[in-house]
Scaffold this active site. Structure first.
Site, PDB file in Angstrom:
ATOM      1  N   ARG A 207       0.900  -1.147   0.000  1.00 33.37           N
ATOM      2  CA  ARG A 207       0.000   0.000   0.000  1.00 33.37           C
ATOM      3  C   ARG A 207       0.943   1.203   0.000  1.00 33.37           C
ATOM      4  NH1 ARG A 207      -0.280   4.575   3.531  1.00 33.37           N
ATOM      5  NH2 ARG A 207      -2.422   5.232   3.769  1.00 33.37           N
ATOM      6  N   ASP A 209       1.966   4.995   0.359  1.00 33.15           N
ATOM      7  CA  ASP A 209       1.536   6.155   1.131  1.00 33.15           C
ATOM      8  C   ASP A 209       1.708   7.456   0.337  1.00 33.15           C
ATOM      9  OD1 ASP A 209       0.847   7.215   3.867  1.00 33.15           O
ATOM     10  OD2 ASP A 209       2.750   8.253   3.593  1.00 33.15           O
ATOM     11  N   TYR A 213       2.213  13.160  -4.050  1.00 32.35           N
ATOM     12  CA  TYR A 213       2.978  14.354  -3.680  1.00 32.35           C
ATOM     13  C   TYR A 213       4.474  14.294  -3.962  1.00 32.35           C
ATOM     14  CZ  TYR A 213      -1.366  14.484  -1.065  1.00 32.35           C
ATOM     15  OH  TYR A 213      -2.682  14.446  -0.725  1.00 32.35           O
ATOM     16  N   GLU A 251      -2.520   5.031  -2.216  1.00 27.28           N
ATOM     17  CA  GLU A 251      -3.254   5.933  -1.342  1.00 27.28           C
ATOM     18  C   GLU A 251      -3.169   7.293  -2.017  1.00 27.28           C
ATOM     19  OE1 GLU A 251      -3.527   8.426   2.703  1.00 27.28           O
ATOM     20  OE2 GLU A 251      -1.663   8.180   1.606  1.00 27.28           O
TER      21      GLU A 251
HETATM   22  C1  NOJ Z   1      -1.151   8.885   4.980  1.00 25.38           C
HETATM   23  C2  NOJ Z   1      -1.212   7.954   6.151  1.00 25.38           C
HETATM   24  O1  NOJ Z   1      -2.355   7.138   6.026  1.00 25.38           O
HETATM   25  C3  NOJ Z   1      -1.258   8.810   7.391  1.00 25.38           C
HETATM   26  O2  NOJ Z   1      -1.535   8.051   8.519  1.00 25.38           O
HETATM   27  C4  NOJ Z   1       0.052   9.558   7.502  1.00 25.38           C
HETATM   28  O3  NOJ Z   1      -0.004  10.435   8.611  1.00 25.38           O
HETATM   29  C5  NOJ Z   1       0.347  10.353   6.241  1.00 25.38           C
HETATM   30  N1  NOJ Z   1       0.086   9.618   5.037  1.00 25.38           N
HETATM   31  C6  NOJ Z   1       1.790  10.779   6.198  1.00 25.38           C
HETATM   32  O4  NOJ Z   1       2.601   9.673   5.952  1.00 25.38           O
END
Ligand code: NOJ
Length: 558
Positions: A207, A209, A213, A251
């Protein structure tokens, strides 16, 4: 030793037929009594997950980290946090999961690193270090002014001053997470090395993250730039070449038009988390009107060839309100966020059961809805037993409390004393371990856990139909019932969900395939009748039905 997964686990589009389960390792099960969940703790609970019907687990970051953001602030990408175990523990977890037919995804945190990371430490101290170019520096902190601040409750700018460096550095998230500079070729190479390292130890995918960005360009919002897509195509190409059958999940918490390109015509992510749908599911339920779900799905289905949306109700973050209009956001807060402590950033830091007033019927119905949609469903740990949250804890910690395995002061999570646990146990009497726990619900007729397990079991038995990308919305004008058909090779499954608090009558014309002899797949007492191409029946408040119609054989060619 890293183990090869059994070949059967990596074949075809396995990710479309299994149910995923998200695990914050620190909060799941503590195997050594130090009060912190760990990798051997996850291994110890694989049998539970297998009984539940889970086909893949997603582990939140387990790497070395100062844990200022639940491990999303990595300070060594190539080692396990000592509190969570060793590389041997990791290998054993992967091996034991694979032995049970369960795949394992890790979290790939590529956008930023902890400011404790030796790369950042060296970069800030020494302007001539090669690591200086791995980060983004500024003398004024005014560049990229169109880039929004994401954690706006905590941060006011994406630039923070660093005394040692004598410059500002850029960060999309907390100031403790410095963004990497993806224009530096060495950064891109290192991040591919990091992916390769864990895939080589047996992970079935990642997954990913904060995908949008990675690259920054002056004058833009620096989101979803073409360079981001190019980078992930490279990661994917490496995976296809070296670790066939492994998957990438994005994500990408963006609007619908910005999210869809992450499928990259089959060359980027196999799965993309459907952020815009999630708050709309809760709004539709609160408004007792399925139209907004129908609209979002119409705009996003089908996922392009061979890929799949990843759906979820709740996860370790807040229910995001970012993709809602001002009015919609207000409605969401009115429906689900009356306690002001529940509101964080753009959304709500609440778990599933408390959002739904601890009503098992609603939790079961929403879970069935998630499992019925064309795509990959992701469950959040503890939602299957109706776990609650703690609004007294900071940030998103309240939805990350220890899993409730049994009654008692530590909920069977740990043998440490309750004041040494990673976080305190849920204390709200409606959700405390005395009423919500695996031991209290497993094997008990009618418990939420057994109801959820029954849903997974039907979905797994009928994986052939549920994993098909096909979906036909049913026209039910003016009804609070959300209905659709999942056409499959051997049968069609009709899914109906009553989003209202009242019993409703359902009437619909059915297409030509509506053969006789439908079966209610969940063994609920007969609620629906089908006569001459029409469907008629009643659904109780928040009731639902999955009805299977064997496919009528095609007529022989003339
Ligand atoms: C998305 C993650 O799901 C979250 O928990 C995190 O704080 C931010 N990205 C930064 O990595």
């Amino acid at each position: 030793m890293a183990s090869e997964p059994p070949p059967s686990l990596r074949t075809g589009s396995w990710f479309r037929s299994v149910v995923f389960y998200e695990i914050p390792v620190r909060s799941f099960f503590d195997s050594n009594g130090d009060g912190i969940g760990d990798l051997p703790g996850v291994t110890a609970k694989l049998d539970y997950l297998g009984r539940l019907g889970v086909g893949a687990i997603w582990l939140l970051p387990f790497y070395v980290s100062p844990w200022r953001d639940e491990g999303y602030d990595i300070s060594d990408h190539y080692a396990i946090h000592p509190k969570l175990g060793t590389v041997d523990d990791f290998d054993r977890l992967v091996e034991e999961a694979h032995r049970r037919g369960i795949r394992v995804l890790g979290d790939y945190v590529a956008n930023h690193v902890s400011t404790d990371h030796p790369w950042f430490q060296e970069a800030r101290r020494d302007r001539s270090s090669p690591y200086r170019a791995w980060f983004l520096w500024s003398d004024t902190g005014t560049e990229f002014s169109r880039v929004r601040v994401i954690f706006r409750d905590e941060e006011t700018s994406n630039w923070s001053w660093d005394e040692v460096a004598g410059q500002y550095y850029f960060h999309r998230f907390f100031a403790s997470q410095a963004d990497l500079n993806y224009d530096a070729p060495a950064v891109r190479a290192e991040m591919i090395r990091y992916a390769r390292f864990w895939l080589g130890r047996g992970l079935d995918g990642f997954r990913c993250d904060a995908v949008p960005y990675l690259f920054k360009r002056e004058g833009t919002r620096s989101q979803s730039l073409p360079e981001v897509h190019q980078f992930f195509r490279e990661v994917r190409a490496m995976m296809d070449r070296e670790f066939p059958g492994t998957v990438l999940v994005a994500e990408a918490n963006q609007s619908v038009p910005e999210t869809i390109p992450y499928f990259g015509e089959g060359r980027e992510f196999q799965m993309v988390m459907h952020f815009p749908l999630m708050p709309n599911l809760f709004l539709a339920l609160g408004e007792e009107d399925p139209r907004r779900i129908v609209h979002v799905l119409r705009a996003t289905l089908p996922a392009p060839g061979g890929t799949s949306w990843a759906y979820f109700l709740r996860n370790h973050d807040e229910v995001t309100g970012e993709h809602l209009s001002e009015d919609e956001r207000e409605m969401m807060l009115w429906l689900y966020g009356r306690d002001p402590r529940a509101v964080l950033n753009h959304g709500l830091r609440r778990r599933l059961a408390p959002m739904l007033d601890g009503d098992d019927d609603r939790v079961e119905m929403m879970t069935a809805l998630l499992l019925g949609l064309p795509g990959a469903p992701y469950l959040y740990y503890g939602d299957e037993i109706g776990m609650g949250d703690r609004l007294d804890l900071p940030d998103r910690d309240g939805v990350r409390t220890p899993m409730q395995w049994s009654e008692g002061p530590t909920a069977g999570f740990s043998t440490a004393s309750p004041d040494r646990l990673v976080r305190p146990i849920v204390s709200d009497p409606r959700f405390a371990p005395s009423v919500r726990s695996v031991a209290g619900e497993e094997g008990r007729d009618g418990s939420l856990l057994e109801r959820v397990r029954a849903l997974l079991s039907v979905r797994n038995e009928r994986a052939e139909t549920f994993s098909s990308p096909l979906y036909d919305a049913l026209e039910l004008p003016g009804s609070p019932v959300f209905g659709f058909v999942r056409p499959g090779p051997a049968e069609h499954i009709l899914c109906l969900y009553n989003l209202s608090r009242s019993e409703v009558e359902v009437q619909a014309r059915l297409p030509a395939w509506s053969a006789p002899h439908p079966t209610e797949l969940l063994g609920h007492e007969r609620r629906l009748t089908v006569t001459e191409g029409a469907l008629r029946g009643r659904l109780p408040p928040y009731g639902f039905a999955w009805v299977g119609f064997p496919r009528v054989p095609d007529p022989p060619p003339p």
